[in-house]
Design a protein around this motif. Structure first.
Motif, PDB file in Angstrom:
ATOM      1  N   ARG A 107       0.830  -1.207   0.000  1.00  0.00           N
ATOM      2  CA  ARG A 107       0.000   0.000   0.000  1.00  0.00           C
ATOM      3  C   ARG A 107       0.862   1.254   0.000  1.00  0.00           C
ATOM      4  O   ARG A 107       0.548   2.238  -0.680  1.00  0.00           O
ATOM      5  N   ARG A 108       1.920   1.224   0.775  1.00  0.00           N
ATOM      6  CA  ARG A 108       2.807   2.391   0.881  1.00  0.00           C
ATOM      7  C   ARG A 108       3.429   2.735  -0.464  1.00  0.00           C
ATOM      8  O   ARG A 108       3.375   3.887  -0.916  1.00  0.00           O
ATOM      9  N   TRP A 109       4.005   1.739  -1.125  1.00  0.00           N
ATOM     10  CA  TRP A 109       4.696   2.025  -2.381  1.00  0.00           C
ATOM     11  C   TRP A 109       3.713   2.320  -3.513  1.00  0.00           C
ATOM     12  O   TRP A 109       4.012   3.112  -4.405  1.00  0.00           O
ATOM     13  N   MET A 110       2.542   1.727  -3.452  1.00  0.00           N
ATOM     14  CA  MET A 110       1.542   2.047  -4.471  1.00  0.00           C
ATOM     15  C   MET A 110       1.057   3.488  -4.293  1.00  0.00           C
ATOM     16  O   MET A 110       0.820   4.208  -5.285  1.00  0.00           O
ATOM     17  N   ALA A 111       0.940   3.928  -3.044  1.00  0.00           N
ATOM     18  CA  ALA A 111       0.542   5.316  -2.792  1.00  0.00           C
ATOM     19  C   ALA A 111       1.606   6.279  -3.300  1.00  0.00           C
ATOM     20  O   ALA A 111       1.302   7.316  -3.908  1.00  0.00           O
ATOM     21  N   ALA A 125       8.862   3.622  -8.482  1.00  0.00           N
ATOM     22  CA  ALA A 125       8.909   4.539  -7.339  1.00  0.00           C
ATOM     23  C   ALA A 125       9.916   4.055  -6.297  1.00  0.00           C
ATOM     24  O   ALA A 125      10.679   4.854  -5.728  1.00  0.00           O
ATOM     25  N   TYR A 126       9.932   2.755  -6.054  1.00  0.00           N
ATOM     26  CA  TYR A 126      10.884   2.191  -5.089  1.00  0.00           C
ATOM     27  C   TYR A 126      12.326   2.404  -5.545  1.00  0.00           C
ATOM     28  O   TYR A 126      13.188   2.808  -4.757  1.00  0.00           O
ATOM     29  N   LYS A 127      12.596   2.152  -6.814  1.00  0.00           N
ATOM     30  CA  LYS A 127      13.969   2.301  -7.323  1.00  0.00           C
ATOM     31  C   LYS A 127      14.422   3.745  -7.241  1.00  0.00           C
ATOM     32  O   LYS A 127      15.573   4.021  -6.865  1.00  0.00           O
ATOM     33  N   ARG A 128      13.539   4.658  -7.586  1.00  0.00           N
ATOM     34  CA  ARG A 128      13.911   6.074  -7.526  1.00  0.00           C
ATOM     35  C   ARG A 128      14.178   6.519  -6.097  1.00  0.00           C
ATOM     36  O   ARG A 128      15.084   7.307  -5.836  1.00  0.00           O
ATOM     37  N   ALA A 129      13.390   6.019  -5.160  1.00  0.00           N
ATOM     38  CA  ALA A 129      13.558   6.400  -3.758  1.00  0.00           C
ATOM     39  C   ALA A 129      14.852   5.853  -3.174  1.00  0.00           C
ATOM     40  O   ALA A 129      15.384   6.408  -2.205  1.00  0.00           O
ATOM     41  N   ASN A 130      15.356   4.798  -3.762  1.00  0.00           N
ATOM     42  CA  ASN A 130      16.558   4.159  -3.230  1.00  0.00           C
ATOM     43  C   ASN A 130      17.820   4.458  -4.020  1.00  0.00           C
ATOM     44  O   ASN A 130      18.865   3.841  -3.789  1.00  0.00           O
ATOM     45  N   GLU A 131      17.728   5.378  -4.960  1.00  0.00           N
ATOM     46  CA  GLU A 131      18.926   5.777  -5.691  1.00  0.00           C
ATOM     47  C   GLU A 131      19.789   6.635  -4.780  1.00  0.00           C
ATOM     48  O   GLU A 131      19.315   7.569  -4.127  1.00  0.00           O
TER      49      GLU A 131
END
Length: 214
Positions: A107-111, A125-131
């Motif tokens: 739910r968090r990452w989909m939001a 979104a996950y990959k961008r947040a962890n760059e």
């Protein structure tokens, strides 16, 4: 290319569909738009949700233009799209990542991805947040070139001249997206375009005329 420039180019491509002078041109311009959007999506420059939405818009504009021209409608979904292709390593990694998440994390990452309902968007979104560093564009990545050549190779699936014209337009749009997004340099774009044109000529010489049913 920034988001505003990208959006302007996409809107121009869609507008060209409605300005087509005949049915063949309307279908060809729609195929080009499909290829352009697929290329952006494949390289992570456009979300799956947005790509699908814009392709639906292109399809609607094509159908309206065909109706205005008194041409036969096109069966939907359109043939020749890249359905059923093998998943890329990145897509497989995204699926494994999603399957390992609990409900709250999903739910968090989909939001964060804008609640598009598309797992691929959450993965982006996950990959961008962890760059660890700002996103940089690498020219002429081997995977980018391999995917482009796969798109060119799909011309061999054409069953007749009308089908070939469609596949050629899709591949042309794909290559244009790579060049305009700065993912390939000018000489590589010229090289890939030459390969595309050569394949078009070679395959075209072996095919009979057929209906443009895209």
């Amino acid at each position: 290319m920034n988001d505003a420039q990208r959006q302007a180019r996409l809107m121009t491509a869609l507008k060209l569909i409605t300005e087509a002078s005949d049915a063949t041109e309307a279908r060809t311009r729609t195929a080009y738009a499909y290829g352009y959007l697929d290329g952006l999506q494949d390289e992570g420059h456009l979300s799956v949700h947005n790509a699908n939405s814009l392709q639906s818009t292109a399809m609607a504009r094509r159908d309206k233009r065909l109706a205005d021209l008194g041409a036969a409608p096109v069966p939907n979904p359109a043939q020749g799209e890249d359905w059923g292709r093998p998943r890329t390593k990145d897509e497989e990694a995204g699926i494994e990542w999603w399957n390992a998440l609990d409900v709250d994390e999903r739910r968090r990452w989909m939001a964060i991805a804008g609640d598009t309902g598309v797992v691929a968007d959450a993965w982006v979104a996950y990959k961008r947040a962890n760059e660890s560093a700002p996103m940089s564009i690498e020219l002429n990545k081997p995977q980018t070139l391999a995917n482009a050549r796969k798109k060119i190779a799909q011309l061999s699936d054409a069953r007749h001249q009308g089908d070939l014209t469609y596949q050629y337009a899709v591949a042309s749009g794909w290559l244009s997206a790579l060049r305009l997004e700065g993912l390939i340099d000018s000489s590589t774009f010229t090289e890939l375009s030459a390969e595309l044109n050569a394949s078009h000529r070679e395959i075209g010489a072996t095919l009979a005329d057929g209906p443009a049913n895209h």
